[in-house]
Design an enzyme around this catalytic site. Sequence first.
Site, short mmCIF file in Angstrom:
data_model
loop_
_atom_site.label_atom_id
_atom_site.label_comp_id
_atom_site.label_asym_id
_atom_site.label_seq_id
_atom_site.Cartn_x
_atom_site.Cartn_y
_atom_site.Cartn_z
N PRO A 2 1.05 -0.52 -0.76
CA PRO A 2 1.18 0.39 0.38
C PRO A 2 2.47 1.20 0.28
CG PRO A 2 0.50 -1.80 1.11
CD PRO A 2 0.86 -1.92 -0.34
N GLU A 3 2.36 2.51 0.46
CA GLU A 3 3.52 3.39 0.45
C GLU A 3 3.88 3.74 1.89
OE1 GLU A 3 3.09 6.58 -2.40
OE2 GLU A 3 2.07 5.28 -3.83
N LYS A 57 9.59 1.13 3.34
CA LYS A 57 8.34 0.37 3.35
C LYS A 57 8.48 -0.96 4.09
CE LYS A 57 7.08 2.42 -1.11
NZ LYS A 57 6.70 2.15 -2.52
N HIS A 92 -6.33 -16.07 2.23
CA HIS A 92 -5.04 -15.43 1.99
C HIS A 92 -4.29 -15.08 3.27
CE1 HIS A 92 -6.09 -15.29 -2.21
NE2 HIS A 92 -7.18 -14.60 -1.96
N ARG A 111 -1.88 -11.33 -3.03
CA ARG A 111 -1.09 -11.44 -4.26
C ARG A 111 0.29 -12.05 -4.02
NH1 ARG A 111 -1.78 -5.94 -7.63
NH2 ARG A 111 -0.80 -7.28 -9.21
N ARG A 153 20.98 15.76 -13.17
CA ARG A 153 20.07 14.66 -13.51
C ARG A 153 19.07 15.13 -14.56
NH1 ARG A 153 19.71 10.05 -10.25
NH2 ARG A 153 21.10 10.10 -8.43
N ARG A 262 4.31 4.63 -15.04
CA ARG A 262 3.36 5.23 -14.09
C ARG A 262 2.59 6.38 -14.71
NH1 ARG A 262 3.23 2.52 -8.98
NH2 ARG A 262 5.28 1.61 -8.63
#
Length: 272
Positions: A2-3, A57, A92, A111, A153, A262
């Site tokens: 989840p973001e 988050k 769970h 998880r 950067r 990613r």
Amino acid sequence: MPELPEVEVVRRGIASGLEGRKIAGLTVRNPNLRWPVPELERTLCGLEIRTVTRRGKYLLLDCGAGTLILHLGMSGSLRLLALAANIAPQKHDHIDLLLDKGMVLRFRDPRRFGAVLWTTGNATDHPLLSHLGPEPLTEAFDGKLLYSKTRNRSASIKEVLMNSRIVVGVGNIYANEALFLAGIDPANAAGRIGARRCAGLAQAIKETLGRAIEAGGSSLRDFVGSDGNPGYFQQQYWVYSRTGQPCRKCGTNIEQIRQGQRSSFYCPRCQK
């Protein structure tokens, strides 16, 4: 995982049902989450949940004497249930936070990468939160800040956006989507993005996250809101996970590259 939008959707879903409620007990069926759940029942019993806020988050339940810090991990969810409904915990469902008036906040984490922590200090000073950058949906985050944080950067702009010290909550999905809206190639060096394009990117981040929240977040695998329903933002994706499909703006096939650990998705025509 989840973001920010998914966590904000959960926060909005549980806040009204938690704020003002007193904690009546805590049932821990499996303490072995990302960090072992501390012994908290005596500490929490009788405390009133004053506010439910979010930092990045993390969900923060202010109980006056301290703050419960919750993280959903890779696949966690929170549901506010009535005890009278007699909904038996599933495999769970590791933690129940019992509340007055016959309610329970149930934490499910298949998880076990989530977290339930307690701090008596300022929650934002906790080691997990103290390093976090500005919230992208606040006035503290804008093009000027993004421009200043990206100077000199050499890392790609997408990798920089996912650095929580720069800005919190912009994970892989929403970094891809915001970069498309801003017309920026995810592989561009962050330090080479000019002030005007940084302003456009900051606005694209805000727009993308806002739209995702309104759509209930993204449900690609496990995510459901506090009402048990999935989000629908995945139906609106411009580029994420659309490799080989036509760009919704120009028709060019969406391409995929690997950046770090990613996958990145972009339109080679719309994004430069």
